[in-house]
Design a protein around this motif. Structure first.
Motif, PDB file in Angstrom:
ATOM      1  N   GLU A   1     -22.768 -16.802  -0.524  1.00 17.86           N
ATOM      2  CA  GLU A   1     -23.823 -15.808  -0.656  1.00 17.86           C
ATOM      3  C   GLU A   1     -24.751 -16.112  -1.828  1.00 17.86           C
ATOM      4  O   GLU A   1     -25.170 -15.228  -2.566  1.00 17.86           O
ATOM      5  CB  GLU A   1     -23.233 -14.406  -0.785  1.00 17.86           C
ATOM      6  CG  GLU A   1     -22.418 -13.988   0.421  1.00 17.86           C
ATOM      7  CD  GLU A   1     -21.876 -12.576   0.320  1.00 17.86           C
ATOM      8  OE1 GLU A   1     -21.486 -12.144  -0.783  1.00 17.86           O
ATOM      9  OE2 GLU A   1     -21.865 -11.912   1.360  1.00 17.86           O
ATOM     10  N   GLY A   2     -25.037 -17.395  -2.040  1.00 15.93           N
ATOM     11  CA  GLY A   2     -25.960 -17.812  -3.089  1.00 15.93           C
ATOM     12  C   GLY A   2     -25.402 -17.778  -4.498  1.00 15.93           C
ATOM     13  O   GLY A   2     -26.150 -17.926  -5.463  1.00 15.93           O
ATOM     14  N   MET A   3     -24.092 -17.595  -4.646  1.00 18.53           N
ATOM     15  CA  MET A   3     -23.485 -17.527  -5.982  1.00 18.53           C
ATOM     16  C   MET A   3     -22.386 -18.570  -6.111  1.00 18.53           C
ATOM     17  O   MET A   3     -21.887 -19.094  -5.112  1.00 18.53           O
ATOM     18  CB  MET A   3     -22.905 -16.127  -6.222  1.00 18.53           C
ATOM     19  CG  MET A   3     -23.954 -15.046  -6.174  1.00 18.53           C
ATOM     20  SD  MET A   3     -23.408 -13.336  -6.434  1.00 18.53           S
ATOM     21  CE  MET A   3     -21.697 -13.338  -6.615  1.00 18.53           C
ATOM     22  N   GLU A   4     -21.993 -18.863  -7.356  1.00 19.41           N
ATOM     23  CA  GLU A   4     -20.873 -19.759  -7.645  1.00 19.41           C
ATOM     24  C   GLU A   4     -19.988 -19.102  -8.689  1.00 19.41           C
ATOM     25  O   GLU A   4     -20.486 -18.433  -9.595  1.00 19.41           O
ATOM     26  CB  GLU A   4     -21.386 -21.106  -8.158  1.00 19.41           C
ATOM     27  CG  GLU A   4     -22.136 -21.895  -7.113  1.00 19.41           C
ATOM     28  CD  GLU A   4     -22.566 -23.270  -7.602  1.00 19.41           C
ATOM     29  OE1 GLU A   4     -22.396 -23.581  -8.804  1.00 19.41           O
ATOM     30  OE2 GLU A   4     -23.062 -24.042  -6.769  1.00 19.41           O
ATOM     31  N   TRP A   5     -18.676 -19.287  -8.568  1.00 21.69           N
ATOM     32  CA  TRP A   5     -17.743 -18.711  -9.520  1.00 21.69           C
ATOM     33  C   TRP A   5     -16.431 -19.487  -9.472  1.00 21.69           C
ATOM     34  O   TRP A   5     -16.196 -20.272  -8.560  1.00 21.69           O
ATOM     35  CB  TRP A   5     -17.499 -17.224  -9.235  1.00 21.69           C
ATOM     36  CG  TRP A   5     -16.825 -16.919  -7.934  1.00 21.69           C
ATOM     37  CD1 TRP A   5     -15.503 -16.689  -7.723  1.00 21.69           C
ATOM     38  CD2 TRP A   5     -17.439 -16.809  -6.643  1.00 21.69           C
ATOM     39  NE1 TRP A   5     -15.251 -16.448  -6.389  1.00 21.69           N
ATOM     40  CE2 TRP A   5     -16.434 -16.512  -5.707  1.00 21.69           C
ATOM     41  CE3 TRP A   5     -18.751 -16.937  -6.179  1.00 21.69           C
ATOM     42  CZ2 TRP A   5     -16.687 -16.341  -4.356  1.00 21.69           C
ATOM     43  CZ3 TRP A   5     -19.001 -16.771  -4.832  1.00 21.69           C
ATOM     44  CH2 TRP A   5     -17.988 -16.471  -3.934  1.00 21.69           C
ATOM     45  N   ASP A   6     -15.609 -19.273 -10.497  1.00 16.77           N
ATOM     46  CA  ASP A   6     -14.295 -19.900 -10.598  1.00 16.77           C
ATOM     47  C   ASP A   6     -13.233 -18.835 -10.359  1.00 16.77           C
ATOM     48  O   ASP A   6     -13.418 -17.671 -10.731  1.00 16.77           O
ATOM     49  CB  ASP A   6     -14.084 -20.496 -11.999  1.00 16.77           C
ATOM     50  CG  ASP A   6     -15.089 -21.589 -12.306  1.00 16.77           C
ATOM     51  OD1 ASP A   6     -15.322 -22.439 -11.433  1.00 16.77           O
ATOM     52  OD2 ASP A   6     -15.654 -21.576 -13.417  1.00 16.77           O
ATOM     53  N   ARG A   7     -12.125 -19.241  -9.759  1.00 16.67           N
ATOM     54  CA  ARG A   7     -11.043 -18.291  -9.509  1.00 16.67           C
ATOM     55  C   ARG A   7      -9.704 -18.990  -9.627  1.00 16.67           C
ATOM     56  O   ARG A   7      -9.496 -20.063  -9.066  1.00 16.67           O
ATOM     57  CB  ARG A   7     -11.174 -17.701  -8.114  1.00 16.67           C
ATOM     58  CG  ARG A   7     -10.088 -16.736  -7.738  1.00 16.67           C
ATOM     59  CD  ARG A   7     -10.160 -15.404  -8.454  1.00 16.67           C
ATOM     60  NE  ARG A   7     -11.389 -14.773  -8.046  1.00 16.67           N
ATOM     61  CZ  ARG A   7     -12.127 -14.029  -8.847  1.00 16.67           C
ATOM     62  NH1 ARG A   7     -11.761 -13.798 -10.065  1.00 16.67           N
ATOM     63  NH2 ARG A   7     -13.246 -13.511  -8.442  1.00 16.67           N
ATOM     64  N   LEU A   8      -8.799 -18.389 -10.371  1.00 16.80           N
ATOM     65  CA  LEU A   8      -7.407 -18.823 -10.452  1.00 16.80           C
ATOM     66  C   LEU A   8      -6.650 -18.013  -9.411  1.00 16.80           C
ATOM     67  O   LEU A   8      -6.774 -16.788  -9.359  1.00 16.80           O
ATOM     68  CB  LEU A   8      -6.850 -18.562 -11.852  1.00 16.80           C
ATOM     69  CG  LEU A   8      -5.353 -18.797 -12.047  1.00 16.80           C
ATOM     70  CD1 LEU A   8      -4.981 -20.247 -11.750  1.00 16.80           C
ATOM     71  CD2 LEU A   8      -4.947 -18.414 -13.460  1.00 16.80           C
ATOM     72  N   MET A   9      -5.871 -18.702  -8.565  1.00 15.17           N
ATOM     73  CA  MET A   9      -5.240 -18.022  -7.445  1.00 15.17           C
ATOM     74  C   MET A   9      -3.836 -18.553  -7.189  1.00 15.17           C
ATOM     75  O   MET A   9      -3.588 -19.748  -7.312  1.00 15.17           O
ATOM     76  CB  MET A   9      -6.110 -18.244  -6.196  1.00 15.17           C
ATOM     77  CG  MET A   9      -5.747 -17.450  -4.991  1.00 15.17           C
ATOM     78  SD  MET A   9      -6.878 -17.823  -3.613  1.00 15.17           S
ATOM     79  CE  MET A   9      -8.436 -17.291  -4.260  1.00 15.17           C
ATOM     80  N   LEU A  10      -2.945 -17.656  -6.830  1.00 14.15           N
ATOM     81  CA  LEU A  10      -1.600 -17.999  -6.397  1.00 14.15           C
ATOM     82  C   LEU A  10      -1.546 -17.826  -4.883  1.00 14.15           C
ATOM     83  O   LEU A  10      -2.000 -16.809  -4.354  1.00 14.15           O
ATOM     84  CB  LEU A  10      -0.588 -17.057  -7.055  1.00 14.15           C
ATOM     85  CG  LEU A  10       0.859 -17.208  -6.599  1.00 14.15           C
ATOM     86  CD1 LEU A  10       1.784 -17.013  -7.784  1.00 14.15           C
ATOM     87  CD2 LEU A  10       1.222 -16.222  -5.513  1.00 14.15           C
ATOM     88  N   LEU A  11      -1.011 -18.808  -4.192  1.00  9.36           N
ATOM     89  CA  LEU A  11      -0.769 -18.741  -2.749  1.00  9.36           C
ATOM     90  C   LEU A  11       0.703 -19.068  -2.539  1.00  9.36           C
ATOM     91  O   LEU A  11       1.187 -20.089  -3.033  1.00  9.36           O
ATOM     92  CB  LEU A  11      -1.642 -19.743  -1.994  1.00  9.36           C
ATOM     93  CG  LEU A  11      -3.148 -19.559  -2.128  1.00  9.36           C
ATOM     94  CD1 LEU A  11      -3.880 -20.753  -1.540  1.00  9.36           C
ATOM     95  CD2 LEU A  11      -3.600 -18.263  -1.469  1.00  9.36           C
ATOM     96  N   ASP A  12       1.417 -18.208  -1.818  1.00  6.08           N
ATOM     97  CA  ASP A  12       2.854 -18.372  -1.653  1.00  6.08           C
ATOM     98  C   ASP A  12       3.233 -18.074  -0.204  1.00  6.08           C
ATOM     99  O   ASP A  12       3.097 -16.938   0.253  1.00  6.08           O
ATOM    100  CB  ASP A  12       3.581 -17.412  -2.598  1.00  6.08           C
ATOM    101  CG  ASP A  12       5.077 -17.624  -2.639  1.00  6.08           C
ATOM    102  OD1 ASP A  12       5.571 -18.607  -2.079  1.00  6.08           O
ATOM    103  OD2 ASP A  12       5.766 -16.781  -3.258  1.00  6.08           O
ATOM    104  N   ALA A  13       3.686 -19.093   0.529  1.00  8.01           N
ATOM    105  CA  ALA A  13       4.141 -18.909   1.909  1.00  8.01           C
ATOM    106  C   ALA A  13       5.566 -18.384   1.880  1.00  8.01           C
ATOM    107  O   ALA A  13       6.426 -18.941   1.203  1.00  8.01           O
ATOM    108  CB  ALA A  13       4.056 -20.217   2.683  1.00  8.01           C
TER     109      ALA A  13
END
Length: 172
Positions: free
Chosen positions: A133-145
């Protein structure tokens, strides 16, 4: 007569309330699968604490996309917050998350793997560089199956992370 009414009322209320079921060993040994929703692993909510001194990476770290610097295979695939997210043909699956070896694709944004902080066979904690959507950002994320690879738990970290703990189901 009134003094008998209270005990009878209390007994009726107790009979109507939902108590904890008494374990039945015979029922547990039956071939019927447990249809209850699996509980979230405690490690998802308790064992990762981001280091606030570690800023988001300015660019992707070298080696991302090769060897062990990829999103684990157990996490890759299509995941939906609802069943309709997996079956929509109108392009309106707002809860659909598609994961490949180095990226996350949401309805209106795309995240590229930038740094891996922690990785296991079915779990990753990593920094992503997002755009949408015309923006940029950083994200720390946990993904756990979890749940034999049928449930994906997602948690975002950081000042701007307003997403609660989310639970996705693998699309068939």
């Amino acid at each position: 007569m009134m003094r008998w009414a209270w005990p009878i009322t209390l007994l009726l209320l107790a009979a109507c309330s939902k108590g904890e079921p008494v374990p039945d060993d015979a029922a547990k040994s039956s071939a019927t699968p447990d249809l209850a929703e699996p509980a979230l692993s405690q490690e998802v909510t308790a064992d990762y604490h981001p280091d606030p001194a570690l800023p988001p990476p300015t660019t992707r770290e070298t080696g991302i996309g090769a060897r062990d610097k990829v999103i684990p295979a157990a996490i890759r695939g299509r995941w939906g917050l609802t069943a309709a997210d997996c079956t929509s043909t109108k392009g309106d699956a707002k809860g659909l998350l598609t994961i490949d070896a180095t990226s996350l694709r949401f309805y209106e944004s795309h995240g590229e793997l930038a740094r891996i902080r922690e990785r296991g066979a079915s779990r990753i904690v990593a920094d992503y560089k997002f755009s949408g959507e015309g923006m940029e950002w950083d994200r720390l994320m946990l993904l756990d199956a979890q749940g034999g690879g049928q449930t994906l738990v997602r948690r975002d970290y950081g000042d701007e992370a307003d997403t609660p703990l989310l639970r996705y189901t693998r699309c068939s």
